[in-house]
Design a protein around this motif. Structure first.
Motif, short mmCIF file in Angstrom:
data_model
loop_
_atom_site.label_atom_id
_atom_site.label_comp_id
_atom_site.label_asym_id
_atom_site.label_seq_id
_atom_site.Cartn_x
_atom_site.Cartn_y
_atom_site.Cartn_z
N ARG A 223 0.83 -1.21 0.00
CA ARG A 223 0.00 0.00 0.00
C ARG A 223 0.86 1.25 0.00
NH1 ARG A 223 -2.24 3.92 2.99
NH2 ARG A 223 -4.48 4.38 2.68
N ASP A 278 -6.30 3.71 -1.74
CA ASP A 278 -7.28 2.64 -1.51
C ASP A 278 -8.14 2.42 -2.75
OD1 ASP A 278 -6.40 2.15 1.08
OD2 ASP A 278 -7.74 3.66 1.94
N TYR A 279 -8.47 3.52 -3.45
CA TYR A 279 -9.23 3.37 -4.69
C TYR A 279 -8.41 2.62 -5.74
CZ TYR A 279 -11.12 4.49 -9.25
OH TYR A 279 -11.59 4.40 -10.53
N LEU A 281 -5.99 0.41 -5.31
CA LEU A 281 -5.88 -1.01 -4.97
C LEU A 281 -7.21 -1.73 -5.18
CD1 LEU A 281 -3.65 -0.74 -1.78
CD2 LEU A 281 -2.96 -1.41 -4.09
N GLU A 282 -8.32 -1.04 -4.88
CA GLU A 282 -9.64 -1.64 -5.11
C GLU A 282 -9.93 -1.77 -6.60
OE1 GLU A 282 -14.37 -0.75 -4.10
OE2 GLU A 282 -12.78 0.38 -3.09
N PHE A 283 -9.55 -0.76 -7.36
CA PHE A 283 -9.75 -0.78 -8.81
C PHE A 283 -8.94 -1.90 -9.45
CE2 PHE A 283 -8.78 0.57 -13.15
CZ PHE A 283 -10.01 1.02 -13.61
#
Length: 311
Positions: A223, A278-279, A281-283
């Motif tokens: 991250r 975070d977006y 990694l989620e994407f």
């Protein structure tokens, strides 16, 4: 400024930056492949081929992957237009054609680098001497940038030089991240000591080792590395920093040309400026980086169309 002159300066800078980027990648891959008990030794050897998309070209000339063959292919092989030798040869040729736009110190720096590299090419490559060669190439790249920044007029010629540098650097950062970071982040059962060296190797390949340990505490994580190398506004090789620099150079170039490139660059910079890790990694890191690479290449295409197509 004549389109041909702008084109030569732009590609001079891109070729020099590409040579330095390849040197950094080879240095780290070479060190990781030599690590005792490295589970990723073969993968590290293949990394430069994957990142540059030259695997087929390499196998057409070499029967198997080895450290010696890879070093020869990426250091001195003239048939490989992405080799360090080919990049510096092209940079010097472009610089020679625009000598009147460069300061004497900037020209002497790049010309001396080329002459010395030709001499070093005739020496045998061995593990003991490779590290010194890598350090020398990086040092010569730093010297040229310092000479250019400190002695050239900061006019359109200087702006196109900086533009080429950051377009190439952004592309390189995205490619290295795409090839390495996602693989490392997806590993589960692994040796923590080896992982530590792999994370540090990735940071070193992008000149971000000290910056990471200054910015974060508590060890290395996917991250934090993702956030630093994509979204940092202060790291010179992060994607946000590079795109911001591209936007700055485009905005400063005189004339009404390049509006499409400026618009695309502003959109991409806003995406990175207000992006959240975070977006990303989620994407999905792979999809996100592929999209960034596509956008960076589109900006490069628009620069070509706007400033020197048909020149």
């Amino acid at each position: 400024m004549l389109s041909r002159t702008a084109n030569n300066i732009y590609w001079m800078a891109r070729s020099l930056e590409r040579a330095e980027n390849m040197t950094r990648l080879l240095d780290v891959s070479h060190n990781m492949a030599l690590m005792p008990n490295s589970r990723g030794g073969q993968q590290e050897l293949l990394a430069p081929l994957s990142i540059t998309g030259r695997r087929d070209q390499f196998h057409a000339r070499h029967d198997k992957v080895s450290t010696e063959a890879l070093l020869e292919f990426f250091l001195f092989d003239e048939s490989n237009d992405g080799s360090i030798f080919s990049c510096i040869q092209l940079a010097r040729a472009n610089a020679h054609s625009v000598r009147d736009r460069l300061s004497a110190e900037a020209w002497e720096s790049i010309n001396t680098t080329w002459l010395e590299l030709r001499h070093r090419r005739h020496r045998s490559i061995n593990h003991e001497g490779v590290k010194g060669l890598f350090d020398w190439i990086k040092q010569r790249s730093h010297e040229f940038r310092g000479a250019a920044y400190g002695t050239m007029l900061h006019n359109d010629a200087f702006l196109f030089m900086r533009l080429g540098t950051f377009i190439e650097r952004a592309d390189n950062t995205a490619r290295i991240l795409n090839a390495k970071l996602e693989v490392m982040a997806g590993e589960r059962d692994s040796n923590q000591a080896i992982d530590f060296y792999q994370w540090n190797a990735l940071l070193q390949s992008l000149g971000a080792y000290e910056a990471y340990h200054y910015s974060y505490t508590g060890g290395l994580s996917a991250r934090n590395v993702t956030e630093l190398l994509i979204l940092s506004a202060q790291l010179p090789r992060s994607l946000r920093y590079c795109v911001g620099a591209i936007m700055e150079q485009l905005s400063s170039i005189e004339g009404s040309q390049g509006l499409a490139a400026k618009r695309l660059c502003s959109e991409l910079h806003a995406r990175l400026q207000y992006g959240e890790v975070d977006y990303i990694l989620e994407f999905g890191l792979h999809d996100y980086l592929n999209d960034l690479l596509r956008r960076i290449n589109t900006i490069g295409d628009e620069i070509h169309r706007s400033y020197w197509e048909g020149a």
